[in-house]
Design an enzyme around this catalytic site. Structure first.
Site, PDB file in Angstrom:
ATOM      1  CG  HIS A   1      -2.075   0.875   1.181  1.00 39.04           C
ATOM      2  ND1 HIS A   1      -2.381   1.640   0.070  1.00 39.04           N
ATOM      3  CD2 HIS A   1      -3.040   1.161   2.103  1.00 39.04           C
ATOM      4  CE1 HIS A   1      -3.470   2.344   0.325  1.00 39.04           C
ATOM      5  NE2 HIS A   1      -3.894   2.074   1.547  1.00 39.04           N
TER       6      HIS A   1
ATOM      7  NE  ARG B   1      -3.435   7.404   1.472  1.00 39.34           N
ATOM      8  CZ  ARG B   1      -4.232   6.368   1.194  1.00 39.34           C
ATOM      9  NH1 ARG B   1      -4.889   5.769   2.162  1.00 39.34           N
ATOM     10  NH2 ARG B   1      -4.325   5.897  -0.034  1.00 39.34           N
TER      11      ARG B   1
HETATM   12  N1   CP Z   1      -6.231   3.700   4.523  1.00 41.40           N
HETATM   13  C1   CP Z   1      -6.954   3.381   3.429  1.00 41.40           C
HETATM   14  O1   CP Z   1      -6.434   2.995   2.368  1.00 41.40           O
HETATM   15  O2   CP Z   1      -8.291   3.560   3.580  1.00 41.40           O
HETATM   16  P1   CP Z   1      -9.400   3.128   2.552  1.00 41.40           P
HETATM   17  O3   CP Z   1      -9.468   1.629   2.547  1.00 41.40           O
HETATM   18  O4   CP Z   1     -10.666   3.743   3.120  1.00 41.40           O
HETATM   19  O5   CP Z   1      -9.066   3.664   1.199  1.00 41.40           O
HETATM   20  N1  NVA Z   2      -4.427  -3.991   5.583  1.00 43.31           N
HETATM   21  C1  NVA Z   2      -5.691  -3.367   5.279  1.00 43.31           C
HETATM   22  C2  NVA Z   2      -5.474  -1.937   4.885  1.00 43.31           C
HETATM   23  C3  NVA Z   2      -6.746  -1.173   4.607  1.00 43.31           C
HETATM   24  C4  NVA Z   2      -6.467   0.243   4.217  1.00 43.31           C
HETATM   25  C5  NVA Z   2      -6.392  -4.138   4.174  1.00 43.31           C
HETATM   26  O1  NVA Z   2      -5.734  -4.533   3.211  1.00 43.31           O
HETATM   27  O2  NVA Z   2      -7.608  -4.350   4.282  1.00 43.31           O
END
Ligand code: CP
Ligand code: NVA
Length: 308
Positions: free
Chosen positions: A133, A295
């Site tokens: 991510h 973000r």
């Molecule tokens: N932290 C994050 O990516 O949040 P969302 O899943 O709401 O996009």
């Molecule tokens: N680790 C989590 C992050 C969400 C923003 C997922 O992948 O669901």
């Protein structure tokens, strides 16, 4: 006025698609966007958003980022497009990239993201996969830099699952030379390839530690970070993981073992009373909502570099 530099890589699939200098440049730009010291015009540019998983922050922050830059977005998901009917990624990618100027993809398998990038004629951004991510990590390190004004000797401890968020913190931490400690239950360690890549980048190998002991891991830490124990796609493991992660909750006791100046981060969404207590989320040390706002600024910076 600081100007966005063209990035050497056309895509942002991994934190490692940036060099150290590029990562620092994106963070500096993000600060400038936040302080309204920079004005970039991406008029007529279109960002295509493909989301195979739910999202609040990533989707909306990308939409608002494009809007602030003068561009627009198209939001696709499996039910509103032909993706859910099984249209091949190589076809979807070629078509969408002939309409859009940049594409952000949130999906399960990282290899699918790479397939989009292979067939897209325009830059592709990782909006989260099971492996990484990286957009989140940019906002995280922006938040850390805002707090301490430097990265030198900052210790970031992530308590929880060795998941996509942990992987990106490790890689981005390695790029920026930040000490990263991961404390997770046995069997939930971060991806071994990610750890290997990080060790190849860190000049000082002591700066990355993986442990199963949260109390030791938070000693001397300036940043405590956590994320859900069960990520999207792991819903059927919830019960088992809830048991395995007992003792890995960021609560006042754990915070008390960290540095006095330690801040608390969480990428959100959060499950209160599981990975973190309500008290800690709402505490004076929490920077969780600043982190969520960041973000937007980090992605404005990223988009303006990818489209410059
Ligand atoms: N932290 C994050 O990516 O949040 P969302 O899943 O709401 O996009
Ligand atoms: N680790 C989590 C992050 C969400 C923003 C997922 O992948 O669901």
């Amino acid at each position: 006025m600081l100007k966005p530099n063209k990035l050497a890589n056309n895509n942002f699939l991994s934190s490692l698609d940036l060099s150290t200098d590029e990562a620092l440049h994106v963070l500096e730009l993000a600060k400038n966007f936040k302080n309204k010291k920079i004005n970039i015009d991406l008029k007529n540019k279109v960002l295509g958003l493909i989301f195979d998983k739910s999202s609040t922050r990533t989707r909306v922050s990308f939409q608002v980022a494009m809007s602030r830059l003068g561009g627009t977005t198209i939001d696709l998901n499996p039910t509103t497009s032909q993706i859910g009917r099984g249209e091949l990624i190589k076809d979807t990618a070629r078509v969408l990239s002939s309409y859009c100027d940049v594409i952000a993809v949130r999906t399960f398998d990282h290899l699918d993201l790479e397939e989009y990038a292979k067939w897209s004629s325009k830059p592709v951004i990782n909006a989260l996969t099971d492996l990484e991510h990286p957009c989140q990590a940019l906002a995280d390190f922006l938040t850390i830099h805002e707090e301490f004004n430097h990265f030198k000797e900052v210790v970031l401890t992530f308590i929880g699952d060795g998941n996509n968020v942990a992987n990106s913190l490790i890689l981005c931490g390695a790029l920026l030379g930040v000490e990263v400690r991961i404390a997770c239950p046995k069997g939930y360690e971060p991806n071994s390839l990610i750890i290997k890549k990080a060790y190849e980048i860190y000049k000082n190998k002591d700066l990355l530690k993986i442990t199963n002991d949260p109390i030791t891991a938070v000693k001397g830490a300036n940043v405590l970070y956590t994320d859900v124990w069960s990520s999207m796609g792991e819903e059927n493991q919830k019960e088992e993981k809830d048991k395995d992660f007992l003792g890995f909750t960021i609560d006042n006791n754990l915070v008390g073992n960290a540095n006095k100046d330690a801040i608390i981060l969480h990428c959100l969404p959060a499950y209160r009373a599981k990975e973190i207590t309500d008290e800690v989320i709402e505490s004076k040390r929490s920077r969780i909502f600043e982190q969520a706002e960041n973000r937007l600024h980090a992605q404005q910076a990223l988009l303006s570099c990818l489209l410059s």
